[in-house]
Design a protein around this motif. Structure first.
Motif, short mmCIF file in Angstrom:
data_model
loop_
_atom_site.label_atom_id
_atom_site.label_comp_id
_atom_site.label_asym_id
_atom_site.label_seq_id
_atom_site.Cartn_x
_atom_site.Cartn_y
_atom_site.Cartn_z
N ALA A 152 16.00 8.32 -16.08
CA ALA A 152 14.96 7.68 -15.27
C ALA A 152 13.59 8.01 -15.83
O ALA A 152 13.39 9.09 -16.41
CB ALA A 152 15.04 8.12 -13.81
N ASP A 153 12.66 7.09 -15.64
CA ASP A 153 11.26 7.36 -15.97
C ASP A 153 10.75 8.54 -15.15
O ASP A 153 11.19 8.75 -14.00
CB ASP A 153 10.39 6.15 -15.62
N PRO A 154 9.78 9.29 -15.67
CA PRO A 154 9.11 10.28 -14.83
C PRO A 154 8.36 9.60 -13.68
O PRO A 154 7.96 8.43 -13.78
CB PRO A 154 8.12 10.94 -15.79
N LEU A 155 8.18 10.31 -12.58
CA LEU A 155 7.41 9.76 -11.47
C LEU A 155 5.95 9.56 -11.86
O LEU A 155 5.30 8.64 -11.37
CB LEU A 155 7.51 10.68 -10.24
N ASP A 156 5.45 10.42 -12.72
CA ASP A 156 4.08 10.29 -13.20
C ASP A 156 3.98 9.06 -14.11
O ASP A 156 4.58 9.03 -15.20
CB ASP A 156 3.68 11.55 -13.95
N VAL A 157 3.26 8.03 -13.68
CA VAL A 157 3.17 6.79 -14.44
C VAL A 157 2.64 7.04 -15.84
O VAL A 157 3.08 6.42 -16.82
CB VAL A 157 2.29 5.77 -13.70
N SER A 158 1.70 7.97 -15.98
CA SER A 158 1.09 8.22 -17.29
C SER A 158 2.08 8.83 -18.28
O SER A 158 1.85 8.80 -19.49
CB SER A 158 -0.12 9.14 -17.14
N ALA A 159 3.19 9.38 -17.77
CA ALA A 159 4.17 10.00 -18.66
C ALA A 159 5.27 9.04 -19.09
O ALA A 159 6.14 9.41 -19.87
CB ALA A 159 4.80 11.22 -17.96
N ARG A 160 5.24 7.80 -18.58
CA ARG A 160 6.27 6.82 -18.95
C ARG A 160 5.96 6.22 -20.31
O ARG A 160 4.79 6.12 -20.71
CB ARG A 160 6.37 5.73 -17.88
N ALA A 177 0.81 -1.22 0.00
CA ALA A 177 0.00 0.00 0.00
C ALA A 177 0.84 1.27 0.00
O ALA A 177 0.47 2.27 -0.62
CB ALA A 177 -0.93 0.00 1.21
N ARG A 178 1.99 1.27 0.71
CA ARG A 178 2.81 2.48 0.81
C ARG A 178 3.76 2.64 -0.36
O ARG A 178 4.39 3.70 -0.53
CB ARG A 178 3.64 2.47 2.10
N LEU A 179 3.93 1.61 -1.16
CA LEU A 179 4.95 1.65 -2.21
C LEU A 179 4.59 2.61 -3.33
O LEU A 179 3.52 2.51 -3.93
CB LEU A 179 5.17 0.26 -2.78
N ARG A 180 5.50 3.52 -3.62
CA ARG A 180 5.30 4.44 -4.74
C ARG A 180 5.79 3.84 -6.05
O ARG A 180 5.24 4.10 -7.10
CB ARG A 180 6.03 5.76 -4.47
N PHE A 181 6.86 3.04 -5.98
CA PHE A 181 7.39 2.42 -7.19
C PHE A 181 8.45 1.38 -6.81
O PHE A 181 8.99 1.40 -5.70
CB PHE A 181 8.03 3.45 -8.14
N ALA A 182 8.71 0.50 -7.75
CA ALA A 182 9.87 -0.38 -7.71
C ALA A 182 10.84 0.14 -8.76
O ALA A 182 10.51 0.18 -9.95
CB ALA A 182 9.49 -1.82 -7.99
N THR A 208 1.74 -7.81 -9.02
CA THR A 208 1.87 -7.20 -7.69
C THR A 208 1.08 -5.92 -7.51
O THR A 208 0.83 -5.51 -6.37
CB THR A 208 3.35 -6.88 -7.41
N GLY A 209 0.75 -5.26 -8.60
CA GLY A 209 0.10 -3.95 -8.50
C GLY A 209 1.06 -2.81 -8.28
O GLY A 209 0.64 -1.67 -8.08
N VAL A 210 2.37 -3.07 -8.32
CA VAL A 210 3.38 -2.04 -8.08
C VAL A 210 3.96 -1.59 -9.42
O VAL A 210 4.44 -2.42 -10.20
CB VAL A 210 4.51 -2.58 -7.17
N ALA A 211 3.93 -0.30 -9.69
CA ALA A 211 4.48 0.23 -10.93
C ALA A 211 6.01 0.20 -10.89
O ALA A 211 6.62 0.36 -9.83
CB ALA A 211 4.00 1.65 -11.16
N VAL A 212 6.60 0.00 -12.05
CA VAL A 212 8.06 -0.05 -12.16
C VAL A 212 8.57 1.25 -12.75
O VAL A 212 8.08 1.72 -13.79
CB VAL A 212 8.51 -1.23 -13.03
#
Length: 510
Positions: free
Chosen positions: A304-312, A261-266, A285-289
């Motif tokens: 690095a990928d952007p933190l915003d998942v939609s921008a990856r 639940a607390r994980l922002r990313f792997a 897992t439901g965890v974004a990479v």
């Protein structure tokens, strides 16, 4: 006073009660004040043993907390820290210490055959303890052409390793860019079972925590069966991983929602991340990479990928972070978006020298950059119109099949698309008529069978690849040779293939 020393003092004052690093296995922790005290005792010990500034202190330490304390303490004391793989067998370790001209070895395990003239200190929680009197005579690093903060050896996956000297300014510049991009700070916590002698774990982990005030849970090694229980116990906000770990976790039972639940990313680093591996992990897992790209010469992270998942963007390693990056053609000039070429770097944290790790004679160095200040990475890739970087493989991995060139990664990604394949590697095999042909090695996922797999992979490649990229042979193997961070050692595979090439390669006429 060294910058790291000032940062330790500031952390001890601002966060006196908070743990800096935690051992995931047993919960032992070390605080910022304890790290500052360790660094002061190490400085006093170095002075008492008459070590000159920049003396080379090799860390052969398996315990993650002891390594973290000795690493930061060595930097704070103005010594040159030389991290070593503690799993090296004695002859390989002796060779490493000789090549990098270590003056002192800090170790938490007995050394069966220490190199003559090298001082041995036993790692303890409070400070290292010397074994016997200091050696007399000239120290191994006498006459060194470089006395950096950290001296690292390149992985040697494609050739002989080189020495990469990095200053505190370069390391901390990289760590601050990492911390800023990933939004680390007090209250943020990482979990990393990656080897600490590797630049990724040092900069992304230890130094990024130091500059940001975040905390880090460390384990000696990746243990698939214990991984999610450690995450549940310590509640990190991010994971430091490599593709091999992501692939292994996708084959483990899925973690409960409360655990992640607390994980922002792997965060994935250290080796190319196949899209099928990324997608399988996230779906399971439901965890974004968050994909990244880095190298020792740039003090770790480059993009690095952007933190915003939609921008990856699928297949991309993201955007440059704190470093100038270009894609150059054969003439060394940048090529337009969409064109393939050599990835080159420059910037304040990119090394400008290599050390030749011969271990004998006068120490020598050579330039790492070209006349325009660019460091060639050896990686081939391209950028899109928005600057996202896409890698296609190493320049020295390119396979020339009868004049038609191909990159192993594009074939590997097709093979990894089969649900039974957990890992894949493609290398060149000698061929009498074509010069080279690609051959593939695949590892099965757990609980999968080999029956009919080669035929299915042949059909898959025929459907998705041009004819010249079809593997001439596909071998199912129990394991692939890898580095400690999970990067396939193609050089070892090529050597094995060449040694076995006594006749025509099976399927080589396809």
């Amino acid at each position: 006073m060294a910058v790291v020393s000032r940062l330790l003092a500031a952390r001890a004052q601002e966060q006196p009660e908070e743990p800096a690093f935690i051992a995931g296995a047993d919960g032992h922790a070390i605080s910022w004040p304890a790290l500052g005290a360790y660094a002061e005792r190490l400085r006093e010990l170095a002075a008492a043993r008459r070590l000159p500034p920049g003396a080379r202190i090799a860390l052969v330490v398996a315990d993650p907390l002891d390594f973290a304390a000795a690493y930061l303490g060595g930097l704070a004391a103005g010594l040159t820290v030389v991290p070593a793989d503690p799993r090296l067998p004695a002859p390989a370790l002796d060779d490493f210490l000789t090549r990098l001209r270590a003056d002192v070895v800090v170790t938490d395990a007995p050394l069966s055959s220490p190199v003559a003239g090298v001082e041995i200190w036993v790692a303890e929680h409070a400070a290292p303890v010397p074994v016997g009197a200091a050696p007399t005579g000239v120290r191994p690093s006498a006459g060194a052409v470089s006395r950096p903060a950290v001296l690292l050896a390149t992985s040697g996956t494609t050739g002989e390793p080189k020495g990469v000297p990095l200053s505190q300014a370069q390391l901390l510049h990289a760590a601050r860019r990492v911390a800023g991009h990933h939004r680390f700070g007090p209250g943020q916590r990482g979990y990393s079972p990656l080897p600490l002698f590797h630049v990724n774990a040092q900069v992304m982990g230890l130094l990024a925590a130091l500059v940001s005030g975040a905390s880090l849970v460390l384990d000696r090694r990746f243990e698939p069966d214990a991984y999610w229980s450690r995450v549940a116990q310590w509640s990190p906000t991010w994971l430091n991983t490599v593709p091999a770990i992501l692939g292994a976790l996708a084959a483990q039972p899925a973690p409960p929602e409360a655990t992640v639940a607390r994980l922002r990313f792997a965060r994935s680093a250290s080796a190319p991340l196949p899209v099928p591996t990324r997608d399988a992990f996230t779906a399971h897992t439901g965890v974004a990479v968050l994909n990244t790209y880095g190298m020792t010469e740039a003090a770790g992270q480059i993009t690095a990928d952007p933190l915003d998942v939609s921008a990856r963007r699928a297949g991309s390693v993201g955007l440059p972070v704190g470093v100038e990056l270009a894609v150059a053609g054969p003439d060394g000039r940048p090529v337009p978006p969409g064109s393939q070429g050599m990835v080159v770097l420059r910037g304040r944290r990119v090394t400008d020298r290599y050390l030749e790790l011969t271990g004998h004679g006068a120490e020598a160095s050579r330039s790492a950059r070209d006349a325009h200040g660019w460091l060639p990475t050896g990686d081939l890739g391209w950028r899109d119109e928005d600057g996202y970087v896409y890698l296609v493989g190493r320049a020295d991995d390119v396979i020339n099949r009868g004049g038609e060139k191909l990159h192993p990664q594009e074939v590997e990604h097709v093979l990894l698309g089969h649900p039974a394949v957990g890992s894949a590697a493609v290398v060149a095999a000698p061929h009498e008529r074509l010069g080279q042909v690609p051959v593939a090695f695949v590892m099965l996922r757990p609980h999968r069978t080999e029956a009919g797999l080669v035929e299915e992979l042949d059909r898959l490649c025929a459907q998705r690849l041009p004819r010249h990229k079809w593997p001439a042979a596909i071998t199912v193997t129990a394991e692939l040779p890898t580095s400690p961070t999970g990067k396939v050692l193609r050089r070892a595979l090529r050597a094995d293939v060449a040694a076995l090439a006594g006749g025509p390669v099976p399927g080589g006429g396809r």
